[in-house]
Design a protein around this motif. Sequence first.
Motif, PDB file in Angstrom:
ATOM      1  N   THR A 122       1.048  -1.103   0.011  1.00  8.86           N
ATOM      2  CA  THR A 122      -0.180   0.198  -0.205  1.00  8.86           C
ATOM      3  C   THR A 122       0.964   1.181   0.085  1.00  8.86           C
ATOM      4  O   THR A 122       1.712   1.327   0.636  1.00  8.86           O
ATOM      5  N   ILE A 123       0.650   2.387  -0.900  1.00 10.96           N
ATOM      6  CA  ILE A 123       1.108   3.511  -0.782  1.00 10.96           C
ATOM      7  C   ILE A 123       0.482   4.489  -0.240  1.00 10.96           C
ATOM      8  O   ILE A 123      -0.652   4.854  -0.215  1.00 10.96           O
ATOM      9  N   HIS A 124       1.258   5.077   1.001  1.00 12.46           N
ATOM     10  CA  HIS A 124       0.479   6.033   1.712  1.00 12.46           C
ATOM     11  C   HIS A 124       1.030   7.316   1.410  1.00 12.46           C
ATOM     12  O   HIS A 124       2.271   7.663   1.485  1.00 12.46           O
ATOM     13  N   ILE A 125      -0.008   8.118   0.875  1.00 13.63           N
ATOM     14  CA  ILE A 125       0.471   9.637   0.390  1.00 13.63           C
ATOM     15  C   ILE A 125      -0.048  10.554   1.338  1.00 13.63           C
ATOM     16  O   ILE A 125      -1.253  10.598   1.769  1.00 13.63           O
ATOM     17  N   GLU A 126       0.801  11.540   1.946  1.00  7.71           N
ATOM     18  CA  GLU A 126       0.477  12.471   2.594  1.00  7.71           C
ATOM     19  C   GLU A 126       1.355  13.705   2.587  1.00  7.71           C
ATOM     20  O   GLU A 126       2.381  13.528   2.550  1.00  7.71           O
ATOM     21  N   ASN A 127       0.839  14.962   2.273  1.00  5.99           N
ATOM     22  CA  ASN A 127       1.412  16.176   1.974  1.00  5.99           C
ATOM     23  C   ASN A 127       2.352  16.065   1.006  1.00  5.99           C
ATOM     24  O   ASN A 127       3.662  16.475   1.047  1.00  5.99           O
ATOM     25  N   GLY A 128       2.138  15.331  -0.039  1.00  4.69           N
ATOM     26  CA  GLY A 128       3.003  15.142  -1.078  1.00  4.69           C
ATOM     27  C   GLY A 128       3.867  14.010  -1.155  1.00  4.69           C
ATOM     28  O   GLY A 128       4.897  13.952  -2.008  1.00  4.69           O
ATOM     29  N   LEU A 129       4.096  13.609   0.108  1.00  4.72           N
ATOM     30  CA  LEU A 129       5.158  12.515   0.328  1.00  4.72           C
ATOM     31  C   LEU A 129       4.564  11.140   0.177  1.00  4.72           C
ATOM     32  O   LEU A 129       3.371  10.748   0.846  1.00  4.72           O
ATOM     33  N   SER A 130       5.343  10.143  -0.093  1.00  7.34           N
ATOM     34  CA  SER A 130       4.787   8.787  -0.100  1.00  7.34           C
ATOM     35  C   SER A 130       5.599   7.810   0.788  1.00  7.34           C
ATOM     36  O   SER A 130       6.805   7.983   0.619  1.00  7.34           O
TER      37      SER A 130
END
Length: 257
Positions: A75-83
């Motif tokens: 799973t890729i977690h993306i938050e504030n443009g960061l993965s």
Amino acid sequence: MKAVILCGGKGTRMGEETQYKPKPLVNIGGRPIIWHIIKMFSHYGIKDFILCLGYKGDMIKQYFNEMHWKNNDYTIHIENGLSNIEYHTKGTEKLNITMVDTGLETLTAGRLKKIKKYLNEDEFLLTYGDGLSDVNIDQLIKYHKMKGKIATLTGVHPTSSFGVIEVENGIAKSFKEKPKQGGFINGGFMVLNKKIYDYIPEEDCMFVQQPLKNIAKDGELAVFEHNGFWTAIDTLKDLLMVNELWNSGKRPWEVWG
């Protein structure tokens, strides 16, 4: 003990399959040939590999660099443009794979010369990046040590391309579809002592020609007889055959399964 795998050939007899990729990356059951070979060696505790790269070797490097995410759920977690990647299946194997560019046109003896500096033991395994077998690597190594020779190759019986009919008084008594023939051919799974380098000339050549022939001439070549499964994937027909075996669940080289 390290395993050296020759991966530099162009595989011209496989047509379109090797036009855009090197033969070791041709798929069997959704995984490249090189994956199957490494899995087989790993089953016997061989964890250190040296790949002799040549034709499209950058693609083999790329495969191993990306192998973890290609072969696992994540799973890729993306938050504030960061993965951030979270893997759901974690592999247990620990492998050390040294990839060496040994040249586009280099022959097999020359490829061996170029990886000599990466061999830190007196003995090593050698095979090709297009052969599958259920040969017992533990027994092969044990046999090599027992014989005490410079080189040991796995001898396999070639299979006839044609069926053989047994005839008696003009009447067919039996029919054997593609029977095994007498004698041995080199099955490509070898154990070598670094003394083989004394037999490799300055001029490039195929290892199985001048060097191995001279080793045999000096009485330093042992043959480990293997009567189980073995195949070289030289043509598209060979590739279709092993994929049919895989898809049918008959996977004789899958010793790790």
